[in-house]
Design an enzyme around this catalytic site. Structure first.
Site, PDB file in Angstrom:
ATOM      1  N   GLY A  84       0.825  -1.199   0.000  1.00  0.00           N
ATOM      2  CA  GLY A  84       0.000   0.000   0.000  1.00  0.00           C
ATOM      3  C   GLY A  84       0.859   1.249   0.000  1.00  0.00           C
ATOM      4  CG  MET A  86       0.873   4.773   5.763  1.00  0.00           C
ATOM      5  SD  MET A  86       1.162   6.543   5.647  1.00  0.00           S
ATOM      6  CE  MET A  86       2.832   6.631   6.291  1.00  0.00           C
ATOM      7  CB  THR A 174      -3.607   0.000  10.950  1.00  0.00           C
ATOM      8  OG1 THR A 174      -2.513  -0.530  10.206  1.00  0.00           O
ATOM      9  CG2 THR A 174      -4.878  -0.144  10.140  1.00  0.00           C
ATOM     10  CB  THR A 175      -6.887   4.616  12.181  1.00  0.00           C
ATOM     11  OG1 THR A 175      -7.368   4.521  10.832  1.00  0.00           O
ATOM     12  CG2 THR A 175      -5.751   5.627  12.231  1.00  0.00           C
ATOM     13  CB  SER A 196      -0.033   6.910  17.888  1.00  0.00           C
ATOM     14  OG  SER A 196      -0.442   8.256  17.742  1.00  0.00           O
ATOM     15  CD  GLN A 198      -1.684  12.493  12.878  1.00  0.00           C
ATOM     16  OE1 GLN A 198      -0.722  12.273  12.144  1.00  0.00           O
ATOM     17  NE2 GLN A 198      -2.884  12.819  12.388  1.00  0.00           N
ATOM     18  CG  HIS A 232      -8.889  11.343   5.784  1.00  0.00           C
ATOM     19  ND1 HIS A 232      -9.683  11.984   6.701  1.00  0.00           N
ATOM     20  CD2 HIS A 232      -7.668  11.216   6.369  1.00  0.00           C
ATOM     21  CE1 HIS A 232      -8.979  12.231   7.804  1.00  0.00           C
ATOM     22  NE2 HIS A 232      -7.753  11.775   7.623  1.00  0.00           N
ATOM     23  CE  LYS A 236      -8.942   8.006   8.147  1.00  0.00           C
ATOM     24  NZ  LYS A 236      -8.298   6.806   8.702  1.00  0.00           N
ATOM     25  CB  THR A 242      -6.377  12.753  13.952  1.00  0.00           C
ATOM     26  OG1 THR A 242      -5.245  11.960  13.609  1.00  0.00           O
ATOM     27  CG2 THR A 242      -5.907  14.097  14.466  1.00  0.00           C
TER      28      THR A 242
END
Length: 349
Positions: A84, A86, A174-175, A196, A198, A232, A236, A242
């Protein structure tokens, strides 16, 4: 009260902001300049990084570092989700910082068998069916291994459970997922981790300031109405972690808000015309706007942090890896950290 867009595809940004008592961050000098950051990645939509396996064809991806390799710091890392955007950005930043990507990584069923060639280093992506054996073998070969996770929200808890089962320290970038379960899983395993929502250091500093304000001045915005908009890239799928963290601070400050009032902007035309996202960053941006209004409507406050690209998150992730490696080496008593802990360490690059 939520943001209302009466004519989403024809109204100008100036008109929309005027109707909603919002200022234009790109043209109004009354606003402090937004946090602008350049970054380069996000996972493609629809990828599943959790449990299935398929006979995907081997695919070679060529990435060339933009800077000369620095001194090798000898810290081995495994970037899961490296196919990916990121993940690739993290690999680039890690190589530039002298970290050592190991030759294997974990991915979803559609990525199984792909070979990522990065600056002469080849990384083979393995699917979910053999992920435990691959991770265990890598951890045996590289005892100082740090795992970085940039997969999908649906894979967060399963992946964390795997890392904890194997005993490998990890950075969870990853969120999404069940965050309460995530923390419990790590705490029960005693594995070192940085978790985290963020990873951008400057945005984390803003979050830290918000938390300090919430603790020192509770109910300072009691009775105020909060409006939240976040934009975003379309890939996403979850609500910004965040945004959730900032909203919690405003709630502690006494503002009134229901989580289902968050305005999620994912349509490219609305992002350009209504939010003001540069067209070249539609596939990689994070714009956040928080608007507070007093009960009688006579006072308003606006907070913004706007990010274009992904490099800020990649650089912050590398700092988290360096930080975690130090904690593991020193056998620190504390095991679970966040990016505020990384900031407080004070030795970021």
């Amino acid at each position: 009260m939520a943001f209302v867009v009466k004519s989403p595809f024809c109204v100008s940004r100036t008109t929309w902001r005027g109707n909603n008592n919002m200022l234009n961050p790109s043209s109004d000098s009354r606003i402090v300049k937004s946090v602008g950051i350049r970054i380069n990645s996000r996972l493609p939509a629809g990828r599943d990084f959790s449990v299935k396996m398929s006979s995907a064809q081997v695919e070679s991806l060529q990435l060339v570092p933009t800077v000369a390799p620095p001194k090798d710091l000898g810290i081995p890392i495994m970037v899961n989700g490296c196919t990916g955007k990121m993940g690739r950005a993290v690999l680039e930043a890690a190589m530039a910082a002298g970290l050592n990507p190991v030759p294997v990584a974990l991915g979803g069923p559609y990525d199984s068998g792909k070979i990522l060639d990065f600056g002469g280093k080849q990384i083979e992506v393995h699917g979910p069916s053999d992920r435990e054996s691959v991770l265990s073998s890598a951890f045996s070969d590289y005892p100082n291994l740090i795992v970085v996770d940039y997969t999908l929200p649906t894979a967060v808890n399963d992946n964390a459970a795997l890392y904890c089962k194997v005993g490998v320290p990890f950075v969870m970038g990853t969120t999404g997922g069940d965050r309460e379960l995530l923390y419990k899983t790590v705490a029960d395993s005693n594995v070192y981790a940085v978790i985290s929502p963020q990873m951008g250091k400057q945005v984390v500093a803003f979050l830290a300031a918000m938390e300090i304000m919430a603790k020192q001045f509770p109910d300072a915005f009691s009775g105020y109405n909060l409006q939240v908009m976040e934009s975003h890239q379309a890939s996403k799928v979850d609500i910004s972690g965040t945004a959730k963290a900032v909203i919690t601070c405003f709630e502690d400050l006494g503002a009134s808000f229901e989580r289902d009032q968050i305005q999620l902007i994912r349509d490219p035309r609305m992002q350009i015309e209504m939010v003001g996202v540069p067209e070249e960053h539609l596939n990689g941006h994070a714009f956040h706007m928080y608007h507070l209004t007093s009960p009688d409507g006579s006072v308003s406050f606006e907070f913004q942090h706007n990010v274009c690209g992904r490099s800020i998150y990649a650089e912050g992730t590398v700092d988290a890896v360096l930080f975690l490696a130090k904690k593991v080496k020193s056998n620190s008593d504390k095991r679970i950290y966040d990016m505020i802990d990384v900031l407080r360490e004070g030795n970021m690059r």
